[in-house]
Write an enzyme that holds these catalytic residues in place. Structure first.
Site, PDB file in Angstrom:
ATOM      1  N   SER A  21       0.832  -1.211   0.000  1.00 35.59           N
ATOM      2  CA  SER A  21       0.000   0.000   0.000  1.00 35.59           C
ATOM      3  C   SER A  21       0.864   1.257   0.000  1.00 35.59           C
ATOM      4  O   SER A  21       0.367   2.359  -0.239  1.00 35.59           O
ATOM      5  CB  SER A  21      -0.942   0.001   1.206  1.00 35.59           C
ATOM      6  N   CYS A  22       2.163   1.108   0.266  1.00 36.61           N
ATOM      7  CA  CYS A  22       3.077   2.252   0.241  1.00 36.61           C
ATOM      8  C   CYS A  22       3.234   2.762  -1.192  1.00 36.61           C
ATOM      9  O   CYS A  22       2.936   2.059  -2.150  1.00 36.61           O
ATOM     10  CB  CYS A  22       4.448   1.840   0.775  1.00 36.61           C
ATOM     11  N   VAL A  23       3.722   3.994  -1.305  1.00 30.62           N
ATOM     12  CA  VAL A  23       3.964   4.613  -2.614  1.00 30.62           C
ATOM     13  C   VAL A  23       5.431   5.008  -2.712  1.00 30.62           C
ATOM     14  O   VAL A  23       6.005   5.536  -1.759  1.00 30.62           O
ATOM     15  CB  VAL A  23       3.065   5.862  -2.813  1.00 30.62           C
ATOM     16  N   ILE A  41       7.073   5.960   0.752  1.00 36.71           N
ATOM     17  CA  ILE A  41       6.074   6.571   1.636  1.00 36.71           C
ATOM     18  C   ILE A  41       5.158   5.499   2.215  1.00 36.71           C
ATOM     19  O   ILE A  41       4.583   4.711   1.482  1.00 36.71           O
ATOM     20  CB  ILE A  41       5.232   7.603   0.858  1.00 36.71           C
ATOM     21  N   GLY A  48       0.785   1.907  -3.977  1.00 35.73           N
ATOM     22  CA  GLY A  48      -0.566   2.235  -3.540  1.00 35.73           C
ATOM     23  C   GLY A  48      -1.545   1.087  -3.725  1.00 35.73           C
ATOM     24  O   GLY A  48      -2.739   1.301  -3.910  1.00 35.73           O
TER      25      GLY A  48
END
Length: 182
Positions: free
Chosen positions: A35-37, A54, A100
């Site tokens: 889910s991080c970017v 992120i 994401g």
């Protein structure tokens, strides 16, 4: 033997969640995203740039104000610090966004993921907004969907390679080379 990287023996950097790296053409940066970017920046003339990983779109109300790459605003501020230190401008960089992803299916097949809990989607929205506010233009992206991504970014060429594994759909796996505009 086929060489896929512009730099023959680049220094490999692996970013953990919340990490940030900015360097030159002798570097290849890797990360693994759910889910991080990850945001990548590359200056095609100077062959400098970097990547951040992120974890969350924003800090909590009680967090300290020190720059922190775990949050979208902190990571973009860290990029701005490097851009300013190098005497360049945001418009000079090729920017790419990755990640994401949705990592978990809703508990019931007929239920929807609550927007507030969709961290991947929130990370995407925050990253795009902050990049736009600071004058960066996104040239390429591979975002959202199910599963995780392996990302490799070569600072010698600005090329990024991605392997997207959609775990939520059995036996679904793709590999995509993202080149974008230079």
């Amino acid at each position: 033997m086929t060489t896929y990287l512009a730099s023959p023996e680049p220094m490999d950097i692996f970013l953990q969640p919340g990490d940030f790296y900015f360097g030159d053409a002798g570097t290849r940066i890797r990360t693994l995203l759910g889910s991080c970017v990850a945001i990548t920046l590359w200056h095609p003339v100077r062959r400098i740039g970097g990547m951040c990983h992120i974890m969350l779109p924003e800090r909590g109300p009680r967090s300290h104000r020190r720059l922190d790459g775990r949050y979208a605003d902190g990571a973009v501020a860290m990029f701005m610090r490097e851009v300013n230190a190098s005497g360049t401008h945001p418009r000079d960089y090729v920017v790419k966004l990755f990640g994401g992803g949705r990592m978990f299916l809703p508990r019931r097949p007929d239920s929807k993921v609550i927007d507030a809990m969709d961290i991947g989607r929130r990370n995407i929205v925050a990253s795009r907004k902050l990049l736009h506010e600071h004058g960066f233009a996104v040239a390429a992206e591979h975002l959202a969907g199910d599963g995780h991504r392996n990302v490799i970014f070569d600072l010698a060429s600005g090329d990024a390679w991605i392997r997207h594994v959609a775990e939520l759909k059995p036996h679904s796996q793709t590999g995509t080379g993202i080149q974008g505009d230079r």
